[in-house]
Design a protein around this motif. Sequence first.
Motif, short mmCIF file in Angstrom:
data_model
loop_
_atom_site.label_atom_id
_atom_site.label_comp_id
_atom_site.label_asym_id
_atom_site.label_seq_id
_atom_site.Cartn_x
_atom_site.Cartn_y
_atom_site.Cartn_z
N LEU A 169 6.89 -36.46 6.76
CA LEU A 169 7.12 -36.60 8.20
C LEU A 169 7.46 -35.23 8.76
O LEU A 169 8.39 -34.58 8.31
CB LEU A 169 8.32 -37.51 8.47
CG LEU A 169 8.37 -38.92 7.89
CD1 LEU A 169 9.73 -39.54 8.19
CD2 LEU A 169 7.28 -39.78 8.49
N VAL A 203 2.74 -38.28 8.57
CA VAL A 203 3.04 -38.84 9.89
C VAL A 203 3.31 -37.66 10.82
O VAL A 203 4.27 -36.92 10.62
CB VAL A 203 4.27 -39.76 9.82
CG1 VAL A 203 4.61 -40.31 11.21
CG2 VAL A 203 4.02 -40.90 8.84
N ASP A 204 2.44 -37.45 11.80
CA ASP A 204 2.52 -36.23 12.61
C ASP A 204 1.75 -36.44 13.92
O ASP A 204 0.67 -37.04 13.91
CB ASP A 204 1.87 -35.08 11.81
CG ASP A 204 2.30 -33.70 12.30
OD1 ASP A 204 2.01 -33.37 13.47
OD2 ASP A 204 2.90 -32.95 11.52
N ILE A 220 2.08 -40.08 15.49
CA ILE A 220 3.36 -40.62 15.99
C ILE A 220 3.72 -39.88 17.27
O ILE A 220 3.51 -38.67 17.39
CB ILE A 220 4.49 -40.48 14.94
CG1 ILE A 220 5.77 -41.16 15.43
CG2 ILE A 220 4.78 -39.01 14.61
CD1 ILE A 220 6.82 -41.36 14.34
N ASP A 225 10.51 -40.63 15.43
CA ASP A 225 10.56 -40.93 13.99
C ASP A 225 11.76 -41.79 13.62
O ASP A 225 11.71 -42.56 12.66
CB ASP A 225 10.62 -39.63 13.18
CG ASP A 225 9.42 -38.75 13.45
OD1 ASP A 225 8.51 -38.71 12.62
OD2 ASP A 225 9.36 -38.11 14.53
N LEU A 228 10.81 -45.34 13.60
CA LEU A 228 9.94 -45.64 12.46
C LEU A 228 10.79 -45.78 11.19
O LEU A 228 10.67 -46.76 10.44
CB LEU A 228 8.91 -44.50 12.27
CG LEU A 228 8.13 -44.54 10.95
CD1 LEU A 228 7.17 -45.72 10.93
CD2 LEU A 228 7.37 -43.24 10.71
N THR A 275 6.98 -45.66 18.80
CA THR A 275 6.24 -44.62 18.08
C THR A 275 4.76 -44.59 18.42
O THR A 275 4.08 -43.59 18.20
CB THR A 275 6.33 -44.85 16.55
OG1 THR A 275 5.75 -46.13 16.25
CG2 THR A 275 7.76 -44.80 16.07
N GLY A 299 11.13 -35.31 5.05
CA GLY A 299 11.05 -35.05 6.49
C GLY A 299 11.47 -33.62 6.75
O GLY A 299 12.53 -33.19 6.33
N VAL A 303 10.90 -33.30 12.18
CA VAL A 303 11.84 -34.40 12.40
C VAL A 303 13.28 -33.91 12.50
O VAL A 303 14.18 -34.66 12.86
CB VAL A 303 11.74 -35.52 11.33
CG1 VAL A 303 10.52 -36.37 11.58
CG2 VAL A 303 11.76 -34.98 9.94
N CYS A 312 17.44 -38.97 11.67
CA CYS A 312 16.21 -38.95 10.86
C CYS A 312 16.51 -38.52 9.42
O CYS A 312 16.07 -39.17 8.47
CB CYS A 312 15.17 -37.99 11.45
SG CYS A 312 14.35 -38.63 12.92
#
Length: 706
Positions: A169, A203-204, A220, A225, A228, A275, A299, A303, A312
């Motif tokens: 992430l 996830v970006d 996302i 985040d 999520l 998200t 992450g 994040v 996060c």
Amino acid sequence: MSTNTHYRNCNLCEAMCGLEIKTENKKVVAIRGDKEDPFSRGHLCPKALGMKDIYEDPDRLKFPLKKTATGWEQISWEAAFDEVANKLKDIARKYGDNAIGVYQGNPSVHNLGTTLFSPNFVRSLKTKNRFSATSVDQLPHHLAAMEMFGHPALMPVPDIDRTDFWLILGGNPLVSNGSIMTAPDVGKRLRAIKERGGKVVVVDPRRTETADKSSQHIFIKPGTDVWLLLAMVNEVLEQPKLNLRHLTNLIDASQINQLKDLIKEYNLDIAAEKTGIPKATIKQLTADFIKAGAAVCYGRMGVSTQLFGSLCQWLVHCLNILTGNMDRAGGFMLPSPAFDPVRPSKGKKRQLGRWKSRVRGLPEFNGEIPSVTLADEILTAGEGQIKAMVTSCGNPVLSVPNGGKLDEAFESLEFMVCVDIYLNETTRHADIILPPATGLEVPHFDIGFNQLSIRNVVKYSDPVFEKDAGAKYDYEIFQELTRRMQVGDLPTEEASRQKILAQYSLTPAMILDGGLQKGEYGLSLAEVKAAEHGLDLGPLKPRFPERLQTEGQTINLVPEIFQEDLKRLKDAPDTNGHLLMIGRRHLRSNNSWMHNSQRLVKGGDRCTILMHPTDAAARNLTAGQKVAVNSRVGQVELPVEISAEMMEGVVSIPHGWGHGRKRIKMKVAEAHPGVSMNDLTDELLIDELTGNAAVNGVPVEVGAVA
Ligand SMILES: Nc1nc2c(c(=O)[nH]1)N[C@H]1C(S)=C(S)[C@@H](COP(=O)(O)OP(=O)(O)OC[C@H]3O[C@@H](n4cnc5c(=O)[nH]c(N)nc54)[C@H](O)[C@@H]3O)O[C@H]1N2
Ligand SMILES: Nc1nc2c(c(=O)[nH]1)N[C@H]1C(S)=C(S)[C@@H](COP(=O)(O)OP(=O)(O)OC[C@H]3O[C@@H](n4cnc5c(=O)[nH]c(N)nc54)[C@H](O)[C@@H]3O)O[C@H]1N2
Ligand code: SF4
Ligand SMILES: [Mo]
């Protein structure tokens, strides 16, 4: 002419690549990856050749400079040290110790002498106004480590050589070469995961270079985040039985129930709405993570530097812990460095918020105040106002949100001294610049990154070249400054006095040798030096509970401050309808300071704003057109690049550019100026828990230049 071969670690980023450097006389003739380095196995990136460019750069400073009415003048080291110490002492006498501010930048941790010797100097200033790049980067990581594992330096790293599932992430390791994860040649290691049947998911908000090489990419919406991760942890907790493996005895079972209660309302529906990721995708992602042999969620920057960065990082740990993947091969693990600076805290808990910043009341952490408020502390009159600045290894004018305000603030100071190798956007405000020897001229040892590396390794690198006659190492500069600050202020008690005096004759080699011998492997510096390609000390090993520094050596799953911070989610700003700006890095940049290398800046203009085709069409923008970008704090103009690699509603600008400012001396950079993304980022957008800058997810307007 004889050719010499030198082996040495590159110190430019966190990857610690071993280099093979060929020299003839005082010239570098080749830089290659060292194939015999057991860790980097011959890997290097284009920046490695930047080592040669820095060494040869005619703009690089080597001797002290003093600003005079007629321009910069070279002065002797003695005169420079005296003047700096006298000015700082005068200002402290006149306005108090806190009138001196300190900012330490990123290369501090890439330079042995600065790592070891700047802390004493900073302490000698006795100021509470200490700032660093940490709070524009990774404060949430340190806070989560401190609260959950008992020490801010206990940051686990993903064991990517043995994992079956790597969830990334907000990190782009194929470009950044990894961060809070020292892993030379991440590309090869990532490929190996897929080749052994594993999966890598990114996830970006941008389909990054890393996403391109992964098994799956999920867009996302920036800054979301936390929802999520909450939904994923919820899903994990809903399993009939948790598989905590060896962590069972390290977690108080009641804390698991407490966590369940705390977060149960943050379900898949809310996550999907916030998200932009479909419910089914989140559900599947969580199920894949749970059922993978060994999985790890990692992450990073993206994040950390957002409004809920600390939540996060806490939830990343929760996900790894509750799936039994913390402290386990293929999961999230703590390295065992040969030189270990983490001392048992002996029950002395480090704290957040022992004092607050004067103007905005932001919390101190680990003795530092968030950099987003540095300009306020200089510009706001009153007792405790900063009147003098010391910077070292930092370029906050280009690196800290609302850099324009900092520019103005630095100009208003009574005195400023910069320990730096360039006359750049920040150091141009100095009265005195103290440039240390650097790069190929200095010995190197990765104290910081051995604590973050995905295999236990150790290497010492001798200088390739002697520094120029009359030049100084960074440790010598800090030692001299410390000595002068402490003159007349030494403790009267003889033992304490002798202890301080002894520090004035220490060298980095003496400290390393002592630390290595005391360390887990009992190595001497001579033994480490003898292995010119570095020593492989083996794969990471489980370190719990022995490494935990919490009371009772257990994991604190639900630290109170995170419980409290969850309440802030209810007041999250509504960003619908705004374009949200994020950053991006490039393989041939290194934050703000390597644009003076022709080979690293050549090619097309890289300082562009990336935008999705739909967003461009809505504004009638065409590729290459110059656009104006506005935020609450400023405006910049730069060319637009249109690409579906961006999520709709999100734009991206790289940071570290903006070399068009007057009175700098970096010829190549000035010819490739770009604009500073941090003339747009907002110092009021922060992770409120830590004050860490939220440089990602900044609302902006974009339109054609009138
Ligand atoms: N918008 C936005 N802003 C960001 C980021 C982002 O992603 N987006 N990233 C953030 C991050 S992660 C970081 S770490 C910070 C970095 O922020 P800073 O550390 O403030 O900035 P750098 O560009 O790394 O500047 C390094 C400085 O050190 C000098 N230097 C280089 N080598 C040496 C040396 O050997 N000795 C000495 N004394 N000086 C040296 C350089 O000339 C330069 O002035 O920026 C942050 N800012
Ligand atoms: N080539 C190069 N290498 C570097 C540096 C450099 O400047 N250039 N800088 C070094 C430094 S100081 C650091 S700290 C490291 C940083 O290393 P990384 O953390 O890998 O850095 P970035 O490339 O900034 O990756 C951040 C990613 O987060 C994404 N992102 C932005 N906002 C969000 C969000 O809200 N959610 C999610 N999930 N993702 C988001 C961005 O699109 C980007 O892909 O790199 C280091 N290495
Ligand atoms: S990846 Fe990092 S350590 Fe390796 S050569 Fe490039 S800049 Fe140097
Ligand atoms: Mo960083």
